[in-house]
Design an enzyme around this catalytic site. Structure first.
Site, mmCIF file in Angstrom:
data_model
loop_
_atom_site.group_PDB
_atom_site.id
_atom_site.type_symbol
_atom_site.label_atom_id
_atom_site.label_comp_id
_atom_site.label_asym_id
_atom_site.label_seq_id
_atom_site.Cartn_x
_atom_site.Cartn_y
_atom_site.Cartn_z
ATOM 1 N N LYS A 130 11.607 -45.378 39.211
ATOM 2 C CA LYS A 130 12.491 -45.147 40.376
ATOM 3 C C LYS A 130 13.692 -44.290 39.981
ATOM 4 O O LYS A 130 14.002 -43.310 40.640
ATOM 5 C CB LYS A 130 13.072 -46.470 40.904
ATOM 6 C CG LYS A 130 12.100 -47.460 41.418
ATOM 7 C CD LYS A 130 12.801 -48.648 42.051
ATOM 8 C CE LYS A 130 13.730 -49.404 41.135
ATOM 9 N NZ LYS A 130 13.102 -50.182 40.077
ATOM 10 N N ARG A 149 16.844 -55.658 46.761
ATOM 11 C CA ARG A 149 15.942 -56.310 45.797
ATOM 12 C C ARG A 149 15.291 -57.543 46.392
ATOM 13 O O ARG A 149 14.462 -58.156 45.760
ATOM 14 C CB ARG A 149 16.723 -56.769 44.561
ATOM 15 C CG ARG A 149 17.007 -55.711 43.503
ATOM 16 C CD ARG A 149 15.774 -55.295 42.740
ATOM 17 N NE ARG A 149 15.886 -55.356 41.296
ATOM 18 C CZ ARG A 149 16.452 -54.450 40.528
ATOM 19 N NH1 ARG A 149 17.017 -53.391 41.046
ATOM 20 N NH2 ARG A 149 16.446 -54.586 39.219
ATOM 21 N N ARG A 156 11.670 -47.178 26.825
ATOM 22 C CA ARG A 156 12.666 -46.432 27.599
ATOM 23 C C ARG A 156 13.972 -46.223 26.811
ATOM 24 O O ARG A 156 14.471 -47.128 26.163
ATOM 25 C CB ARG A 156 12.957 -47.232 28.870
ATOM 26 C CG ARG A 156 13.819 -46.528 29.854
ATOM 27 C CD ARG A 156 13.603 -47.015 31.240
ATOM 28 N NE ARG A 156 13.987 -48.409 31.440
ATOM 29 C CZ ARG A 156 13.872 -49.013 32.611
ATOM 30 N NH1 ARG A 156 13.357 -48.375 33.642
ATOM 31 N NH2 ARG A 156 14.252 -50.267 32.746
ATOM 32 N N ARG A 178 18.479 -49.921 26.500
ATOM 33 C CA ARG A 178 19.162 -50.932 27.322
ATOM 34 C C ARG A 178 18.974 -52.342 26.773
ATOM 35 O O ARG A 178 17.877 -52.703 26.329
ATOM 36 C CB ARG A 178 18.616 -50.878 28.752
ATOM 37 C CG ARG A 178 19.378 -49.948 29.636
ATOM 38 C CD ARG A 178 18.689 -49.730 30.948
ATOM 39 N NE ARG A 178 18.383 -50.979 31.651
ATOM 40 C CZ ARG A 178 17.897 -51.007 32.872
ATOM 41 N NH1 ARG A 178 17.667 -49.868 33.521
ATOM 42 N NH2 ARG A 178 17.634 -52.135 33.463
ATOM 43 N N ARG A 212 11.965 -60.103 34.223
ATOM 44 C CA ARG A 212 12.301 -59.157 35.300
ATOM 45 C C ARG A 212 11.082 -58.850 36.160
ATOM 46 O O ARG A 212 11.193 -58.705 37.375
ATOM 47 C CB ARG A 212 12.867 -57.868 34.700
ATOM 48 C CG ARG A 212 14.315 -58.052 34.255
ATOM 49 C CD ARG A 212 14.751 -57.006 33.285
ATOM 50 N NE ARG A 212 14.819 -55.682 33.867
ATOM 51 C CZ ARG A 212 14.781 -54.561 33.159
ATOM 52 N NH1 ARG A 212 14.671 -54.623 31.832
ATOM 53 N NH2 ARG A 212 14.848 -53.400 33.743
HETATM 54 P P1 AMP Z 1 17.891 -52.007 37.340
HETATM 55 O O1 AMP Z 1 18.603 -50.994 36.530
HETATM 56 O O2 AMP Z 1 17.740 -51.633 38.755
HETATM 57 O O3 AMP Z 1 16.605 -52.446 36.724
HETATM 58 O O4 AMP Z 1 18.824 -53.320 37.340
HETATM 59 C C1 AMP Z 1 19.202 -53.965 36.180
HETATM 60 C C2 AMP Z 1 19.698 -55.359 36.493
HETATM 61 O O5 AMP Z 1 20.810 -55.311 37.392
HETATM 62 C C3 AMP Z 1 18.691 -56.227 37.179
HETATM 63 O O6 AMP Z 1 17.815 -56.869 36.280
HETATM 64 C C4 AMP Z 1 19.575 -57.211 37.899
HETATM 65 O O7 AMP Z 1 20.069 -58.190 37.014
HETATM 66 C C5 AMP Z 1 20.739 -56.354 38.316
HETATM 67 N N1 AMP Z 1 20.541 -55.746 39.653
HETATM 68 C C6 AMP Z 1 20.361 -54.444 39.927
HETATM 69 N N2 AMP Z 1 20.218 -54.263 41.250
HETATM 70 C C7 AMP Z 1 20.331 -55.471 41.819
HETATM 71 C C8 AMP Z 1 20.262 -55.938 43.160
HETATM 72 N N3 AMP Z 1 20.056 -55.100 44.185
HETATM 73 N N4 AMP Z 1 20.402 -57.247 43.381
HETATM 74 C C9 AMP Z 1 20.611 -58.108 42.361
HETATM 75 N N5 AMP Z 1 20.669 -57.740 41.089
HETATM 76 C C10 AMP Z 1 20.539 -56.414 40.793
#
Ligand code: AMP
Length: 392
Positions: free
Chosen positions: A13, A88, A127, A160, A171
């Site tokens: 994404k 989410r 990644r 990360r 996740r």
């Molecule tokens: P991402 O980079 O989108 O994979 O997000 C990394 C982490 O941020 C996720 O594993 C969640 O802990 C938190 N996170 C990101 N977006 C959201 C969201 N919309 N709602 C809740 N937690 C989020």
């Protein structure tokens, strides 16, 4: 262009959102990036979010929604946005719909980037992200030219903290349970599209662009709306004219002509309606006959199966009967043979027991003359011989 990108962690994404930004000139809004920035800056919000992020859990809806509301208020979002990693879950999606409705800028589409879980794990583990410009790499599938350094700006590449194997599994589980239901949420709104998330980055990007470019533009939607409004006004005029014929409309030649035009228009409208009704009815009938046929076919196959089963059962019965008959017949035969053998044995015993005199008597009774003559001759000779032996 107001788009949501849905996809499991590692579906690409973020990478695709960056490519879309440079093509369509709208900002990418990534809640993950916003949260990571807050964590790095050690803001109160960041500190609150850190524990959940490290565990691979979702941060509370309220924190994320506040962040999004603040970001949406910035002027660069007026021409559109690409939401990456938000919403989410269903409550977030509902809150987003309400927020955008208030702003008069509803969401256009939600695109799911679909990737198999096995591939996702490999992608996430490999990644790497540039600390300076955010450019993304994968040490397995798209490595940088220089180990650990960004090709674009020479910045350091960063792995990360939540991209380790334990957190990845968590996740992915969270995605399945909470985020995947969004696919049906947007399907119900008629806004959902799915692209295959495997292949090269450019291939996936092209698939996304094909969808975005095929979406109706604001102008085309506006002109379609105008056309619909125009048609409705004409329809209303026709109906009014039909309902209240004034003396003028009946008498003056111009009015008469107008009425004729109106009626002609009405007729075409009604004939169009009738035609569409007919075709709908036809479709219904076709559907019904198709389902009837299906049911009939099913019945037939069931009947056939039953017939086959019956035939097999019959054959089995016949075979059992035959074998029974055979057994009985052979038993009878053996019994008969036994009886015959017994008879023969009895006869033999009888012939042994009966004395020669009796025998001859019997034979006389039976009328067997040749045996009568021979037997006494033999006996007389024997007696004479015995007498001779005694004299000696
Ligand atoms: P991402 O980079 O989108 O994979 O997000 C990394 C982490 O941020 C996720 O594993 C969640 O802990 C938190 N996170 C990101 N977006 C959201 C969201 N919309 N709602 C809740 N937690 C989020």
């Amino acid at each position: 262009m107001r788009i949501v990108l849905i996809g499991a962690p590692g579906s690409g994404k973020g990478t695709q959102a960056k490519k879309l930004v440079s093509r369509y000139g709208v900002p990418q809004i990534s809640t993950g990036d916003l949260l990571r920035a807050a964590v790095a800056a050690e803001t109160p919000l960041g500190l609150q979010a850190k524990a959940a992020m490290d565990a691979g859990q979702l941060v509370s809806d309220q924190i994320v929604l506040d962040m999004i509301e603040e970001r949406m208020a910035e002027p660069d979002t007026e021409k559109g946005f690409i939401l990456d990693g938000f919403p989410r879950n269903i409550p977030q999606a509902q809150a987003l719909d309400a927020m955008l409705d208030k702003l008069g800028r509803p969401l256009k589409t939600a695109i799911l980037i679909d990737v198999d879980f096995d591939l996702l794990i490999q992608r996430i583990a490999g990644r790497r992200t540039c600390c300076s410009c955010g450019q993304m790499y994968n040490i397995y599938t798209s490595p940088p030219k220089m180990d650990g350094l960004c090709d674009v700006c020479g910045g350091k590449l960063h792995h990360r903290a939540d991209d380790n194997e334990d957190t990845i599994t968590n996740r992915l589980r969270v995605y399945e349970a909470q985020t995947a239901p969004l696919i049906n949420y947007y399907k119900a709104q008629g806004k959902r599209y799915i692209v295959d998330g495997t292949g090269t980055l450019d291939e996936i990007f092209q698939r996304l662009c094909n969808i975005i470019d095929g979406l109706p533009t604001h102008e085309s939607l506006e002109s379609a709306r105008k056309a619909a409004r125009f048609e409705q006004t004409i329809q209303e005029m026709v109906e009014k004219a039909e309902a209240k014929p004034t003396p003028d409309t009946q008498t003056t030649p111009v009015a008469k002509k107008e009425t004729r035009i109106m009626t002609a228009k009405k007729r075409t409208a009604t004939s169009k309606k009738a035609a569409s009704k007919k075709s709908a009815a036809k479709k219904k009938i076709a559907k019904k006959t198709a389902t009837k046929k299906k049911v009939a076919n099913k019945k037939k196959t069931v009947k056939k199966k039953v017939a086959v089963k019956k035939a097999v059962a019959k054959k089995k019965k016949a075979a059992v009967k035959k074998s029974m008959k055979k057994k009985v017949a052979t038993k009878k035969k053996t019994a008969k043979k036994k009886v015959a053998k017994k008879k023969v044995a009895k006869k033999k015993v009888a012939t042994k027991k009966v004395s020669p005199k009796k025998k001859s008597a019997k034979k006389k009774a039976a009328g067997k003359t040749p045996a009568k003559k021979k037997a006494p001759v033999k006996k007389k000779g024997a007696k004479k011989k015995a007498a001779a032996r005694k004299k000696r």
